[in-house]
Motif scaffolding. Structure first.
Motif, PDB file in Angstrom:
ATOM      1  N   GLN A  92      91.832 148.969  -0.920  1.00  0.00           N
ATOM      2  CA  GLN A  92      92.043 147.771  -1.725  1.00  0.00           C
ATOM      3  C   GLN A  92      90.852 146.820  -1.734  1.00  0.00           C
ATOM      4  OE1 GLN A  92      95.779 146.616   0.244  1.00  0.00           O
ATOM      5  NE2 GLN A  92      96.768 146.818  -1.744  1.00  0.00           N
ATOM      6  N   THR A  93      89.690 147.311  -1.369  1.00  0.00           N
ATOM      7  CA  THR A  93      88.518 146.455  -1.267  1.00  0.00           C
ATOM      8  C   THR A  93      88.215 145.709  -2.563  1.00  0.00           C
ATOM      9  OG1 THR A  93      87.550 147.890   0.423  1.00  0.00           O
ATOM     10  CG2 THR A  93      86.053 146.429  -0.734  1.00  0.00           C
ATOM     11  N   ARG A  94      88.366 146.371  -3.696  1.00  0.00           N
ATOM     12  CA  ARG A  94      88.036 145.739  -4.974  1.00  0.00           C
ATOM     13  C   ARG A  94      89.268 145.193  -5.704  1.00  0.00           C
ATOM     14  NH1 ARG A  94      84.361 143.365  -4.573  1.00  0.00           N
ATOM     15  NH2 ARG A  94      84.843 142.668  -6.664  1.00  0.00           N
ATOM     16  N   ASP A  95      90.426 145.243  -5.066  1.00  0.00           N
ATOM     17  CA  ASP A  95      91.646 144.766  -5.697  1.00  0.00           C
ATOM     18  C   ASP A  95      91.610 143.248  -5.830  1.00  0.00           C
ATOM     19  OD1 ASP A  95      94.437 143.830  -5.986  1.00  0.00           O
ATOM     20  OD2 ASP A  95      94.913 145.959  -5.803  1.00  0.00           O
ATOM     21  N   GLY A  96      91.665 142.751  -7.072  1.00  0.00           N
ATOM     22  CA  GLY A  96      91.616 141.317  -7.292  1.00  0.00           C
ATOM     23  C   GLY A  96      92.823 140.589  -6.742  1.00  0.00           C
ATOM     24  N   GLY A  97      93.986 141.255  -6.726  1.00  0.00           N
ATOM     25  CA  GLY A  97      95.177 140.630  -6.164  1.00  0.00           C
ATOM     26  C   GLY A  97      95.033 140.364  -4.684  1.00  0.00           C
ATOM     27  N   VAL A  98      94.431 141.295  -3.959  1.00  0.00           N
ATOM     28  CA  VAL A  98      94.191 141.112  -2.532  1.00  0.00           C
ATOM     29  C   VAL A  98      93.259 139.916  -2.300  1.00  0.00           C
ATOM     30  CG1 VAL A  98      93.141 142.139  -0.477  1.00  0.00           C
ATOM     31  CG2 VAL A  98      94.614 143.514  -1.948  1.00  0.00           C
ATOM     32  N   ALA A  99      92.205 139.831  -3.102  1.00  0.00           N
ATOM     33  CA  ALA A  99      91.258 138.720  -2.959  1.00  0.00           C
ATOM     34  C   ALA A  99      91.921 137.383  -3.283  1.00  0.00           C
ATOM     35  CB  ALA A  99      90.055 138.949  -3.871  1.00  0.00           C
ATOM     36  N   PHE A 100      92.678 137.346  -4.384  1.00  0.00           N
ATOM     37  CA  PHE A 100      93.281 136.099  -4.839  1.00  0.00           C
ATOM     38  C   PHE A 100      94.354 135.602  -3.879  1.00  0.00           C
ATOM     39  CE2 PHE A 100      96.406 133.996  -7.833  1.00  0.00           C
ATOM     40  CZ  PHE A 100      95.677 132.823  -7.964  1.00  0.00           C
ATOM     41  N   TYR A 101      95.299 136.463  -3.560  1.00  0.00           N
ATOM     42  CA  TYR A 101      96.391 136.031  -2.686  1.00  0.00           C
ATOM     43  C   TYR A 101      95.943 135.896  -1.232  1.00  0.00           C
ATOM     44  CZ  TYR A 101      99.625 136.287  -6.538  1.00  0.00           C
ATOM     45  OH  TYR A 101     100.255 136.037  -7.734  1.00  0.00           O
ATOM     46  N   GLY A 102      94.899 136.627  -0.858  1.00  0.00           N
ATOM     47  CA  GLY A 102      94.323 136.412   0.462  1.00  0.00           C
ATOM     48  C   GLY A 102      93.727 135.017   0.583  1.00  0.00           C
ATOM     49  N   TRP A 103      93.058 134.565  -0.470  1.00  0.00           N
ATOM     50  CA  TRP A 103      92.493 133.214  -0.513  1.00  0.00           C
ATOM     51  C   TRP A 103      93.612 132.173  -0.412  1.00  0.00           C
ATOM     52  CZ3 TRP A 103      89.395 130.998  -5.296  1.00  0.00           C
ATOM     53  CH2 TRP A 103      88.791 129.786  -4.935  1.00  0.00           C
ATOM     54  N   ILE A 104      94.679 132.373  -1.176  1.00  0.00           N
ATOM     55  CA  ILE A 104      95.800 131.432  -1.135  1.00  0.00           C
ATOM     56  C   ILE A 104      96.382 131.348   0.268  1.00  0.00           C
ATOM     57  CG2 ILE A 104      98.165 131.029  -1.953  1.00  0.00           C
ATOM     58  CD1 ILE A 104      97.316 132.296  -4.623  1.00  0.00           C
ATOM     59  N   ARG A 105      96.532 132.505   0.907  1.00  0.00           N
ATOM     60  CA  ARG A 105      97.153 132.521   2.240  1.00  0.00           C
ATOM     61  C   ARG A 105      96.326 131.795   3.295  1.00  0.00           C
ATOM     62  NH1 ARG A 105      99.534 137.174  -0.015  1.00  0.00           N
ATOM     63  NH2 ARG A 105     101.743 137.369   0.581  1.00  0.00           N
ATOM     64  N   THR A 106      95.036 131.661   3.075  1.00  0.00           N
ATOM     65  CA  THR A 106      94.229 130.904   4.039  1.00  0.00           C
ATOM     66  C   THR A 106      94.418 129.399   3.871  1.00  0.00           C
ATOM     67  OG1 THR A 106      92.267 130.799   2.591  1.00  0.00           O
ATOM     68  CG2 THR A 106      92.469 132.725   4.034  1.00  0.00           C
ATOM     69  N   GLN A 107      95.093 128.967   2.792  1.00  0.00           N
ATOM     70  CA  GLN A 107      95.211 127.545   2.485  1.00  0.00           C
ATOM     71  C   GLN A 107      96.641 127.010   2.554  1.00  0.00           C
ATOM     72  OE1 GLN A 107      92.307 125.761   1.886  1.00  0.00           O
ATOM     73  NE2 GLN A 107      91.337 127.718   2.390  1.00  0.00           N
ATOM     74  N   ILE A 108      97.629 127.881   2.725  1.00  0.00           N
ATOM     75  CA  ILE A 108      99.019 127.443   2.771  1.00  0.00           C
ATOM     76  C   ILE A 108      99.557 127.533   4.196  1.00  0.00           C
ATOM     77  CG2 ILE A 108      99.490 128.037   0.376  1.00  0.00           C
ATOM     78  CD1 ILE A 108     100.733 130.654   1.350  1.00  0.00           C
ATOM     79  N   THR A 109     100.675 126.827   4.426  1.00  0.00           N
ATOM     80  CA  THR A 109     101.323 126.834   5.739  1.00  0.00           C
ATOM     81  C   THR A 109     102.829 127.009   5.544  1.00  0.00           C
ATOM     82  OG1 THR A 109     101.760 124.453   5.817  1.00  0.00           O
ATOM     83  CG2 THR A 109      99.564 125.205   6.536  1.00  0.00           C
ATOM     84  N   ARG A 110     103.546 127.050   6.646  1.00  0.00           N
ATOM     85  CA  ARG A 110     104.995 127.155   6.605  1.00  0.00           C
ATOM     86  C   ARG A 110     105.636 125.929   5.955  1.00  0.00           C
ATOM     87  NH1 ARG A 110     107.616 132.013   7.294  1.00  0.00           N
ATOM     88  NH2 ARG A 110     106.489 133.293   8.826  1.00  0.00           N
ATOM     89  N   GLN A 111     104.910 124.817   5.899  1.00  0.00           N
ATOM     90  CA  GLN A 111     105.439 123.582   5.334  1.00  0.00           C
ATOM     91  C   GLN A 111     105.109 123.416   3.839  1.00  0.00           C
ATOM     92  OE1 GLN A 111     103.688 123.507   8.517  1.00  0.00           O
ATOM     93  NE2 GLN A 111     105.788 123.890   9.256  1.00  0.00           N
ATOM     94  N   THR A 112     104.371 124.344   3.278  1.00  0.00           N
ATOM     95  CA  THR A 112     103.925 124.228   1.886  1.00  0.00           C
ATOM     96  C   THR A 112     105.088 124.399   0.910  1.00  0.00           C
ATOM     97  OG1 THR A 112     101.706 125.069   2.408  1.00  0.00           O
ATOM     98  CG2 THR A 112     102.432 125.231   0.111  1.00  0.00           C
ATOM     99  N   VAL A 113     105.169 123.467  -0.040  1.00  0.00           N
ATOM    100  CA  VAL A 113     106.091 123.605  -1.172  1.00  0.00           C
ATOM    101  C   VAL A 113     105.244 124.028  -2.368  1.00  0.00           C
ATOM    102  CG1 VAL A 113     107.760 122.463  -2.671  1.00  0.00           C
ATOM    103  CG2 VAL A 113     107.618 121.835  -0.247  1.00  0.00           C
ATOM    104  N   LEU A 114     105.541 125.200  -2.917  1.00  0.00           N
ATOM    105  CA  LEU A 114     104.651 125.850  -3.880  1.00  0.00           C
ATOM    106  C   LEU A 114     105.344 126.083  -5.214  1.00  0.00           C
ATOM    107  CD1 LEU A 114     102.184 128.706  -3.116  1.00  0.00           C
ATOM    108  CD2 LEU A 114     103.848 129.048  -4.946  1.00  0.00           C
TER     109      LEU A 114
END
Length: 317
Positions: A92-114
């Motif tokens: 999945q190295t070039r998978d854009g979904g992995v890159a995009f949602y991986g980026w999101i996961r570094t910025q959200i927490t258990r308290q995030t309302v999304l």
């Protein structure tokens, strides 16, 4: 001597250090020459699965240690074999979904309302795109009533394409739009609504096509009936997959995204250009091979990042 070969030799004499001229201008004159150059570029400059971005080895999973590296298989039925696809993209190295949602996961927490804006109907999106259970609440909104059946949401709303979002000001910590901006007909109005429902310091994450990529250029030049006829077939999607929504491409270049984002009131905008696997070309080996060569080329040189397929972005209120 073949005329294309004579042109290549002439360009090498005139521009001995300008490989970009040789590998991006000449192919426009000959499909066969383009295929030949793509084939050579792949096997000379990169091993199978080797990905380079801006001249260095890169993996979209490097900074997302919480994600498990798995074997990647293209979605649905592909007209090239799975083994052929995995010859060039074994993970999945070039998978854009992995890159995009991986980026999101570094910025959200258990308290995030999304807010997932454009959440869509129930679909087999894969666990990488499911954020429910990782944050406090995932609210979905879409113009498609099928969003009410989406199990990936804690709460769902049907919205009108021209109506204000049905949420109070300063409601969400994050808003996510995945392949939505290309369908927005009124960018300023749309971004102002996103800005309104975000809390101070909240983040708007989006993934959208780059209007300077060949797929977007072809899409803009073809009528909507053509998209309905061939888009899902070209990507190898099975029958029954949702037909493409109408596209406008009014928020699909780095310049436009930044201009409209700042005009809507956002204080910071971060953009990442991404070229994934050429899934639109899996219908035949030769176009797929050309797509692989293109992917390797634009990911290798920073000067060509403006020609990559996708814009991954974050706007901060």
């Amino acid at each position: 001597m073949d005329s294309e070969i004579r042109k290549s030799l002439l360009l090498n004499q005139v521009y001995p250090h300008n490989s970009i001229v040789v590998y991006t201008v000449l192919p426009l004159f000959s499909y066969n020459f383009l295929t030949f150059i793509a084939f050579l570029y792949i096997f000379i400059t990169a091993q199978p699965g080797d990905t380079r971005v801006d001249g260095r080895r890169f993996s979209s999973l490097d900074s997302y240690s919480g994600l498990r590296r798995v074997k990647y298989r293209p979605a649905g039925f592909c007209m090239i074999s799975t083994s052929t696809f995995e010859r060039f993209y074994p993970d999945q190295t070039r998978d854009g979904g992995v890159a995009f949602y991986g980026w999101i996961r570094t910025q959200i927490t258990r308290q995030t309302v999304l807010l997932n804006l454009g959440a869509g109907p129930p679909a087999d999106r894969g666990p990488i795109r499911v954020l429910k259970g990782e944050v406090a609440r995932v609210v979905g909104a879409d113009i498609d009533p099928e969003v009410l059946r989406n199990p990936e949401l804690d709460e769902a709303h049907v919205v009108g394409s021209d109506d204000p979002l049905p949420f109070e000001d300063n409601t969400f910590d994050a808003v996510v739009c995945d392949w939505v901006l290309e369908h927005v007909s009124a960018p300023n109005k749309f971004l102002r609504e996103v800005h309104r429902v975000l809390k101070k310091g909240g983040m708007f994450f989006f993934r959208t096509p780059n209007s300077w990529h060949y797929v977007a250029i072809v899409a803009k030049l073809t009528p909507s009936w053509f998209h309905h006829l061939v888009a899902n077939w070209a990507r190898g999607y099975p029958p029954g997959v949702h037909d493409p929504w109408p596209t406008y491409y009014r928020l699909n270049s780095r310049k436009t995204v930044c201009a409209e984002g700042y005009n809507a009131g956002f204080e910071r905008i971060d953009l990442r250009m991404w070229e994934p696997e050429p899934r639109y070309l899996v219908f035949n080996f030769l176009p797929f091979l050309v797509g692989v060569g293109y992917e390797r080329l634009v990911n290798r040189y920073r000067s060509l990042e403006g020609l990559r397929a996708g814009i991954l972005g974050r706007m901060v209120k």
